[in-house]
Design an enzyme around this catalytic site. Structure first.
Site, short mmCIF file in Angstrom:
data_model
loop_
_atom_site.label_atom_id
_atom_site.label_comp_id
_atom_site.label_asym_id
_atom_site.label_seq_id
_atom_site.Cartn_x
_atom_site.Cartn_y
_atom_site.Cartn_z
N GLU A 33 0.83 -1.21 0.00
CA GLU A 33 0.00 0.00 0.00
C GLU A 33 0.86 1.26 0.00
O GLU A 33 0.54 2.24 -0.66
CB GLU A 33 -0.93 0.00 1.23
CG GLU A 33 -2.10 -0.94 1.10
CD GLU A 33 -2.84 -1.09 2.42
OE1 GLU A 33 -3.97 -0.57 2.51
OE2 GLU A 33 -2.29 -1.70 3.35
N LEU A 81 30.38 17.42 26.24
CA LEU A 81 29.95 17.15 27.61
C LEU A 81 31.15 16.77 28.45
O LEU A 81 32.06 16.11 27.96
CB LEU A 81 28.98 15.96 27.65
CG LEU A 81 27.56 16.13 27.15
CD1 LEU A 81 26.88 14.77 27.12
CD2 LEU A 81 26.78 17.08 28.05
N GLU A 112 18.95 10.81 29.91
CA GLU A 112 18.77 10.27 28.54
C GLU A 112 19.92 9.35 28.19
O GLU A 112 21.00 9.48 28.75
CB GLU A 112 18.82 11.42 27.51
CG GLU A 112 17.82 12.50 27.72
CD GLU A 112 18.16 13.73 26.87
OE1 GLU A 112 19.01 13.64 25.96
OE2 GLU A 112 17.56 14.78 27.14
N LYS A 114 23.14 8.14 26.20
CA LYS A 114 24.20 8.79 25.42
C LYS A 114 24.62 7.81 24.33
O LYS A 114 25.41 6.90 24.57
CB LYS A 114 25.37 9.16 26.32
CG LYS A 114 26.45 9.95 25.61
CD LYS A 114 27.48 10.44 26.61
CE LYS A 114 28.61 11.21 25.96
NZ LYS A 114 29.24 10.56 24.82
N ASP A 116 26.31 6.22 21.16
CA ASP A 116 27.63 6.34 20.55
C ASP A 116 27.47 6.35 19.05
O ASP A 116 27.56 5.32 18.38
CB ASP A 116 28.48 5.14 21.01
CG ASP A 116 29.96 5.43 20.86
OD1 ASP A 116 30.30 6.57 20.49
OD2 ASP A 116 30.75 4.51 21.09
N TYR A 254 17.65 15.34 20.40
CA TYR A 254 17.56 15.66 21.83
C TYR A 254 17.78 17.12 22.18
O TYR A 254 17.75 17.48 23.34
CB TYR A 254 18.54 14.80 22.62
CG TYR A 254 19.97 14.90 22.12
CD1 TYR A 254 20.50 13.89 21.32
CD2 TYR A 254 20.77 15.99 22.43
CE1 TYR A 254 21.80 13.98 20.85
CE2 TYR A 254 22.06 16.08 21.96
CZ TYR A 254 22.57 15.07 21.16
OH TYR A 254 23.85 15.16 20.68
N LYS A 343 29.24 8.07 32.43
CA LYS A 343 29.78 7.06 31.50
C LYS A 343 29.63 5.64 32.06
O LYS A 343 29.79 5.40 33.25
CB LYS A 343 31.27 7.34 31.27
CG LYS A 343 31.54 8.70 30.65
CD LYS A 343 31.33 8.69 29.17
CE LYS A 343 32.55 8.11 28.50
NZ LYS A 343 32.60 8.47 27.06
N CYS A 437 48.32 -19.23 0.68
CA CYS A 437 47.14 -19.54 1.47
C CYS A 437 47.55 -20.48 2.61
O CYS A 437 48.19 -21.50 2.37
CB CYS A 437 46.08 -20.20 0.59
SG CYS A 437 44.73 -20.92 1.55
N CYS A 440 46.02 -24.13 1.78
CA CYS A 440 46.37 -25.00 0.65
C CYS A 440 47.76 -24.73 0.09
O CYS A 440 48.24 -25.44 -0.78
CB CYS A 440 45.33 -24.87 -0.46
SG CYS A 440 45.36 -23.25 -1.26
N CYS A 455 42.51 -16.36 -1.74
CA CYS A 455 43.04 -17.61 -2.23
C CYS A 455 42.14 -17.98 -3.40
O CYS A 455 40.93 -18.13 -3.22
CB CYS A 455 42.96 -18.69 -1.15
SG CYS A 455 43.23 -20.34 -1.83
N CYS A 460 40.89 -25.33 -2.84
CA CYS A 460 41.43 -25.08 -1.50
C CYS A 460 40.55 -25.75 -0.45
O CYS A 460 39.34 -25.51 -0.39
CB CYS A 460 41.50 -23.58 -1.24
SG CYS A 460 41.91 -23.19 0.47
S1 IVH Z 1 23.90 16.62 25.06
C1 IVH Z 1 24.74 20.72 25.50
N1 IVH Z 1 22.57 14.40 24.86
O1 IVH Z 1 27.61 12.80 23.26
C2 IVH Z 1 24.48 19.46 24.87
N2 IVH Z 1 24.73 14.50 23.87
O2 IVH Z 1 30.33 14.40 24.47
C3 IVH Z 1 25.64 18.58 24.77
N3 IVH Z 1 25.38 12.45 22.69
O3 IVH Z 1 28.99 14.99 20.97
C4 IVH Z 1 25.31 17.25 24.27
N4 IVH Z 1 23.51 11.32 23.08
O4 IVH Z 1 27.14 13.60 20.08
C5 IVH Z 1 23.71 15.02 24.56
N5 IVH Z 1 21.24 12.52 24.72
C6 IVH Z 1 22.37 13.15 24.41
C7 IVH Z 1 23.40 12.54 23.67
C8 IVH Z 1 24.57 13.24 23.41
C9 IVH Z 1 24.70 11.30 22.51
C10 IVH Z 1 26.74 12.70 22.19
C11 IVH Z 1 26.87 13.96 21.41
C12 IVH Z 1 28.06 14.68 21.98
C13 IVH Z 1 28.63 13.70 22.94
C14 IVH Z 1 29.01 14.45 24.21
#
Ligand code: IVH
Length: 707
Positions: A33, A81, A112, A114, A116, A254, A343, A437, A440, A455, A460
């Protein structure tokens, strides 16, 4: 509704269903659809090219490759941060800001994930996505607009409304939170949307999508990626947006970086809901707390459950909820005081690189693998790690005996990040890739433009082991009980020289292999194992054509492509005779796969394998019903041709409908055609059908035939 209104309404509806699918993961309509709506939109745009705007859903892909990326000045610095590595350091941060401002004492916090990934900055003018950039140095980033447009989770137009066509409601712009966020309804309404809005989010690839991508690449004999983060970053920095479009990128938003001409909520908590209401993807694990201890406890709870997150996260972010207060707390360098990264413990450790093994893949690709002094990473003992490829070892100057940094992220295979040169004692040995290889002894080869070494010896044994492993796997011929140890013994004894030999094994061959194999660990007597195995091999002769095709291990021919090929050609004989052009007529098959298929069938040793399979009775063909599941439907045995545009189906949709009901669809009318399905603006097929006396039906009749 006039045509122009229909066009505008259609765009809104498509944006809405795109949002349901890519942001909420809760589609309301089928893919067919959705395709039909897109087809209608494309049709209207083809007739009225001047209507097309950058926010049309058709504009996600198709931008030509760029020469380089232009620079973008961010309207405000894109900040970083500071980190806290435990609860103690988080409390110390809280104390510091409390001393600076006593409002902090009673402040609320939002926590929230973070993620990567890669920080991206998205610009909207009058609700239309006009520019997207990387973070760069925080002041100036790179313009990756064309790439970001291909990311389906990014709304091209905000607010995304409920999208219903007709009923006169669409002009009211129903905020989405009414429909999508029953848990945290917005306290105020959406307000006046800023005429210029710049938001920031994190682009990433989920672990599941990353693994599926790697599996697909492996199947195609191509190089796999190291980790989701680098893949996401690399994908967004492609000069050709078509490449970005092929990668499973998504994002979560965010932050509002800048807003002009409108209202923005004054707390982070409301901001997240507001962004969600506008149609942005927003995390659903954010929580608000009225004291720091609860915020820390929540962050810690995710540290313990990080493997449950669908993406790689390196921590949680704790943010002062009151955005005005957060701003007034000021900055330390590039780090705002109003937020801190809590962290997670790093899943990186150092250990000794004992040696480097080389594995030979099914397609002959040689891959280096680190043999490590066993080490625990996040509760798992790691003994091996991927080293990517030989160039990687050279680039990073990784030497045998080095202490190396190893990372385990999510459920992804651990990988070697690099050596610690300062820990060298002088006894470390530089590594050079093998010229032959390891399995073989034949010389290895390198192809122009590829990093991999191969290879190329078709005989092989290592490749043969992998090939057989693939051939007998669950998605292939599904021969239970044929484990790798037995396969190795069968190859060693000379009983198996190619996959077809499996069908010529005698009970004695298997008995010998089983007996040579470590008998102590066997639970069953060898005779029983041999009988079971022979029965499983015999049973596999009945596997379908798509299964056999996927099992052959042709480059690029995985389960999906195999099914499409089987449907299109019906037999291995037909497929073996197909030209690259004919192959490319099958949906999803490009020049690379087409060439790989033709090459495979051309190789004498593969022809020999096919002859042997045929002689052994392993030669499935597709019958009149084309799909595996429907051998007898109401349309079984009937052949259809379609001409013109149907009102209720797309081309693909009608084909699927007929096939699911057991019928067959071909491209041209012949004496064998049973029905011509007639749509608007038919082509020459109509005259041909009339001339041959083929029955002509409309789509209503087609539906009736099925009922
Ligand atoms: S806040 C003032 N919120 O983490 C706002 N950062 O070293 C500063 N990141 O480069 C960032 N999730 O790419 C914020 N929920 C989140 C995040 C976030 C991932 C990353 C962001 C930033 C790094 C901070």
């Amino acid at each position: 509704m006039d045509l122009r209104e229909r066009y505008e309404a259609l765009k809104r509806e498509i944006h809405f269903h795109n949002y349901r699918y890519h942001v909420l993961d809760a589609p309301l309509i089928s893919d067919a659809e959705f395709d039909r709506l897109m087809a209608e939109l494309r049709q209207l745009e083809a007739e009225h090219p001047d209507w097309v705007t950058p926010d049309s859903p058709t504009q996600r892909a198709g931008a030509p490759p760029a020469e380089k990326f232009e620079k973008v000045h961010h309207p405000r610095p894109i900040l970083s941060l500071s980190n806290a590595f435990n609860a103690e350091e988080t409390r110390a941060w809280f104390e510091r800001i409390r001393k600076l401002d006593d409002r902090v004492e009673h402040a609320a916090f939002v926590v929230e994930p973070k993620i990567d990934g890669l920080s991206v900055v998205l610009h909207y003018r009058n609700g239309v996505f006009v520019q997207g950039a990387t973070r760069g140095d925080g002041e100036v980033g790179e313009d990756i607009t064309a790439n970001l447009r291909t990311v389906k989770a990014i709304p091209l137009k905000i607010p995304v409304t409920d999208g219903r066509i007709g009923g006169g409601r669409e002009e009211k712009q129903i905020p989405l939170f009414e429909l999508t966020s029953p848990t945290h309804p917005l306290s105020s309404n959406i307000g006046l949307i800023p005429s210029y809005l710049v938001v920031r989010g994190e682009a990433f690839i989920t672990i599941k999508d990353f693994e599926a991508l790697n599996k697909r690449l492996e199947e195609a004999g191509e190089r796999t990626y190291l980790n989701p983060r680098n893949t996401a970053a690399g994908s967004l920095r492609q000069l050709d947006p078509a490449i970005t479009a092929s990668r499973p990128l998504t994002l979560l938003v965010y932050q509002v970086v800048y807003a002009e001409g409108g209202d923005v909520p004054s707390t982070q908590w409301e901001l997240l809901e507001w962004l969600r209401a506008l149609g942005f993807p927003v995390t659903d694990i954010a929580r608000r707390f009225t004291d720091i201890e609860s915020a820390i406890a929540y962050a810690e709870s995710w540290a313990a459950r990080r493997d449950e997150l669908p993406y790689e996260a390196d921590g949680m972010v704790i943010k002062v909820d009151d955005l005005r207060l957060a701003e007034e707390l000021g900055y330390v360098g590039k780090d705002p005081r109003g937020a801190i990264a809590f962290k997670f413990p790093a899943r990186e450790v150092t250990t000794k690189l004992l040696s480097i093994d080389v594995e030979v893949g099914r397609t002959g690709v040689l891959t280096p693998r680190a043999v490590l002094e066993p080490v625990e990473i996040g509760g798992v003992i790691v003994r091996n790690a991927t080293l990517h490829n030989f160039d990687y070892i050279a680039e990073k100057d990784i030497r045998i005996g080095d202490r190396v940094l190893v990372k385990r992220a999510g459920d992804v295979i651990p990988y070697v990040i690099g050596p610690l040169p300062e820990a060298r004692t002088g006894t470390e040995q530089p590594y050079s890739p093998p010229h032959i290889c390891p399995a073989c002894g034949q010389p290895v080869e390198h192809f122009e433009g590829e990093v991999a070494w191969y290879c190329v010896n078709a005989a092989c044994p290592a490749q043969l082991v992998r090939n057989i492993e693939h051939f007998v796997s669950k998605g292939g011929m599904d021969i239970a009980g044929l484990g790798i140890k037995i396969v190795e013994k069968l190859i060693e004894s000379g009983a198996v020289k190619d996959i077809a030999d499996l069908y010529y094994l005698t009970r004695q061959d298997i008995l010998e292999a089983v007996t040579k194999k470590d008998r102590e660990t066997e639970k069953e007597p060898p005779g029983k194992i041999a009988d079971n195995l022979l029965a499983a091999i015999a049973a596999s002769k009945k596997q379908s054509l798509p299964r056999l095709l996927a099992a052959l291990g042709i480059r690029g021919v995985g389960e999906v492509v195999a099914r499409d090929l089987a449907q299109a050609f019906g037999s291995l004989d037909a497929l073996a005779g197909a030209s690259p052009e004919q192959l490319q007529r099958v949906e999803g098959i490009g020049p690379n796969i087409a060439t790989a298929i033709v090459d495979w069938f051309r190789q004498p040793q593969n022809q020999k394998v096919l002859d042997k399979l045929k002689a052994a009775g392993v030669w499935p063909v597709m019958h009149s019903s084309q799909s595996e599941q429907t051998t007898n439907g109401p349309l079984s045995g009937l052949t259809f041709v379609i001409t013109g545009t149907l009102a209720g189906f797309t081309r693909e949709g009608v084909k699927e409908f007929i096939e699911q009901n057991g019928g067959k669809v071909t491209d041209s009318v012949s004496k064998k055609t049973d029905y011509l399905v007639l749509g608007e603006n038919p082509g020459s097929k109509l005259q041909k059908a009339q001339a041959l006396g083929v029955k002509i039906i409309g789509e209503e009749e087609l539906r009736r035939m099925v009922q």
